[in-house]
Design an enzyme around this catalytic site. Structure first.
Site, short mmCIF file in Angstrom:
data_model
loop_
_atom_site.label_atom_id
_atom_site.label_comp_id
_atom_site.label_asym_id
_atom_site.label_seq_id
_atom_site.Cartn_x
_atom_site.Cartn_y
_atom_site.Cartn_z
N TYR A 66 0.84 -1.20 0.00
CA TYR A 66 0.00 0.00 0.00
C TYR A 66 0.88 1.25 0.00
O TYR A 66 0.73 2.13 -0.86
CB TYR A 66 -0.90 -0.04 1.24
CG TYR A 66 -1.90 1.09 1.34
CD1 TYR A 66 -3.01 1.15 0.49
CD2 TYR A 66 -1.76 2.10 2.30
CE1 TYR A 66 -3.95 2.18 0.61
CE2 TYR A 66 -2.70 3.12 2.42
CZ TYR A 66 -3.79 3.15 1.57
OH TYR A 66 -4.71 4.17 1.69
N GLU A 116 4.17 1.80 -0.59
CA GLU A 116 5.06 2.02 -1.74
C GLU A 116 4.24 2.18 -3.03
O GLU A 116 4.63 2.92 -3.92
CB GLU A 116 6.07 0.88 -1.88
CG GLU A 116 7.03 0.75 -0.69
CD GLU A 116 8.07 1.87 -0.58
OE1 GLU A 116 7.90 2.94 -1.22
OE2 GLU A 116 9.04 1.69 0.16
N ARG A 121 -10.99 -1.30 9.78
CA ARG A 121 -10.35 -0.09 10.30
C ARG A 121 -10.89 0.19 11.70
O ARG A 121 -11.97 -0.28 12.08
CB ARG A 121 -10.57 1.08 9.34
CG ARG A 121 -9.59 1.01 8.18
CD ARG A 121 -9.77 2.14 7.21
NE ARG A 121 -10.82 1.89 6.24
CZ ARG A 121 -11.06 2.67 5.20
NH1 ARG A 121 -10.33 3.75 5.00
NH2 ARG A 121 -12.03 2.38 4.35
N VAL A 122 -10.14 0.99 12.43
CA VAL A 122 -10.39 1.06 13.86
C VAL A 122 -11.76 1.64 14.22
O VAL A 122 -12.44 1.13 15.12
CB VAL A 122 -9.22 1.78 14.58
CG1 VAL A 122 -9.16 3.27 14.24
CG2 VAL A 122 -9.30 1.58 16.07
N GLY A 170 -2.40 0.39 22.97
CA GLY A 170 -3.37 1.44 22.64
C GLY A 170 -2.81 2.84 22.78
O GLY A 170 -3.54 3.83 22.70
N ASP A 186 3.01 -1.04 12.45
CA ASP A 186 1.89 -0.15 12.76
C ASP A 186 2.46 1.21 13.22
O ASP A 186 3.19 1.26 14.21
CB ASP A 186 1.07 -0.79 13.90
CG ASP A 186 -0.31 -0.20 14.03
OD1 ASP A 186 -1.27 -0.87 13.64
OD2 ASP A 186 -0.43 0.93 14.53
N PRO A 187 2.17 2.31 12.50
CA PRO A 187 2.78 3.59 12.89
C PRO A 187 2.41 3.99 14.32
O PRO A 187 1.27 3.80 14.75
CB PRO A 187 2.18 4.58 11.88
CG PRO A 187 1.82 3.76 10.70
CD PRO A 187 1.38 2.44 11.26
#
Ligand code: NAD
Ligand code: UDP
Length: 312
Positions: free
Chosen positions: A144, A146, A185-186, A206, A272-273
């Site tokens: 995704y 790149e 998605r969250v 979290g 995960d950023p």
């Protein structure tokens, strides 16, 4: 009145954009291969004679006479874009080549839905457009990240080499009605879990942060960027700078849904950023745009949407 092509038009953002452009009196061609998009997202638009659905995969060339193109086609949720990573890269890269080729042939102005993921796990906070990012080229998110980075490159090369009118938006986490309930998605996960009395799955401890933009604000940003002077190519960050930890989001969702659900911990996905917040100085100055919807208000609208979906 313009004829406007939206690739990924039956997805979450594409369906809102379709509705907005029809309201403004334009003709909309909604192209989608229905990988993550749904006909139900655009069901209310189908009877409009100015609206047309085209089933097509943008990995293959197409020819339609249009004035403008919004290129949104690409799965956006990590579980969906990682399900078939090769197809994800093809959608971003071959897809960009095909829509840019079309824009060149018909002299259309073209918009790219890029992403905050081009910054990867950022070492600069908040992220301005001038930051080149910290992206793993060989990880699970790379197809995704790149793919979207290469699409930006293609947009700027078509701009420099072929004088195309381009607009590149870097979108930060956006939420609202029409998100897929199983999107992964969250925001959709937490709301669906809370409404169904299931435990809310917080990945890691979290403490990672995201900045959530309500869809109506984002679509305003799209319209302003597309309508801006040809000299403004972007990239322009579009997102809400209010930053929250994922744990704070879970607590807010439980409170707003009045749910009895608990919070449980799950393994943090790879790469995960840890933090993400847009620097939107450029959008404020050049587009006179800033988000106006507070997280609690946007969540209430989204909860109402998912509640209705569950009861249908
Ligand atoms: P979405 O998954 O709801 O929509 C994507 C749409 O593209 C779907 O309708 C899907 O069926 C379609 N699609 C996928 N591959 C295709 C292909 N090869 N050919 C034709 N159609 C195809 O996601 P979204 O949230 O609406 O995202 C729209 C765009 O915005 C994506 O490009 C995404 O990368 C970008 N974006 C979204 C966010 C966000 O928070 N929503 C953030 C950053 C970037
Ligand atoms: N996340 C979570 N629980 C979920 C889904 C996501 O804790 O059920 C976390 C995820 O690990 C990430 C953040 O929420 O840190 C945002 O995830 P999302 O998939 O919405 O978007 P991303 O910004 O990671 O692309």
């Amino acid at each position: 009145m313009k004829r406007i092509l939206i690739t990924g038009g039956a997805g979450f953002l594409g369906s809102h954009l379709s509705e907005r452009l029809l309201k403004e009196g334009h003709e909309v061609i909604c192209l989608d291969n229905f990988y993550t998009g749904r006909r139900s997202n655009v069901i209310n638009l189908i009877s409009n004679p100015m609206f047309e659905i085209l089933r097509h995969d943008i990995c293959f060339p197409l020819y339609v006479e249009v004035d403008e193109i919004f290129n949104l086609a690409c799965p956006a949720s990590p579980i969906h874009y990682q399900f078939d990573p090769v197809q994800t890269t093809k959608t971003s890269v071959h897809g960009a080549i095909n829509v840019l080729g079309l824009a060149k042939r018909v002299k259309a102005k073209i918009f790219q839905a890029s992403t905050s993921e081009v910054y990867g796990d950022p070492l600069v906070h908040p992220q301005p457009e001038s930051y080149w990012g910290n992206v793993n080229p060989v990880g699970f998110r790379s197809c995704y990240d790149e793919g979207k980075r290469c699409a930006e490159t293609l947009f700027f090369d078509y701009y420099r080499q072929h004088n195309l009118r381009i607009k590149v938006a870097r979108i930060f986490n956006t939420y609202g009605p029409h998100m897929h309930p199983d999107d992964g998605r969250v925001v959709s996960n937490f709301i669906m879990q809370a409404l169904q009395g299931k435990s809310l799955t917080v990945y890691g401890d979290g403490s990672q942060t995201r900045s959530f933009c309500y869809v109506d604000d984002l679509i305003d940003g799209f319209i302003k960027l597309m309508g801006s002077s040809d000299t403004l190519t972007g990239p322009v960050n579009l997102g809400n700078p209010d930053e929250f930890t994922i744990l704070e989001l879970a607590e807010k969702v439980i409170k707003l849904t009045k749910s009895k659900s608990r919070i449980i911990r799950k393994t943090l996905p790879e790469d995960d950023p840890t933090q993400r917040q847009p620097d939107i100085k450029l959008a404020k100055k050049a587009l006179k745009w800033k988000p106006t919807v507070k997280l609690e208000d946007g969540l209430k609208e989204t909860i109402t949407y998912f509640r209705k979906l569950i009861n249908e």
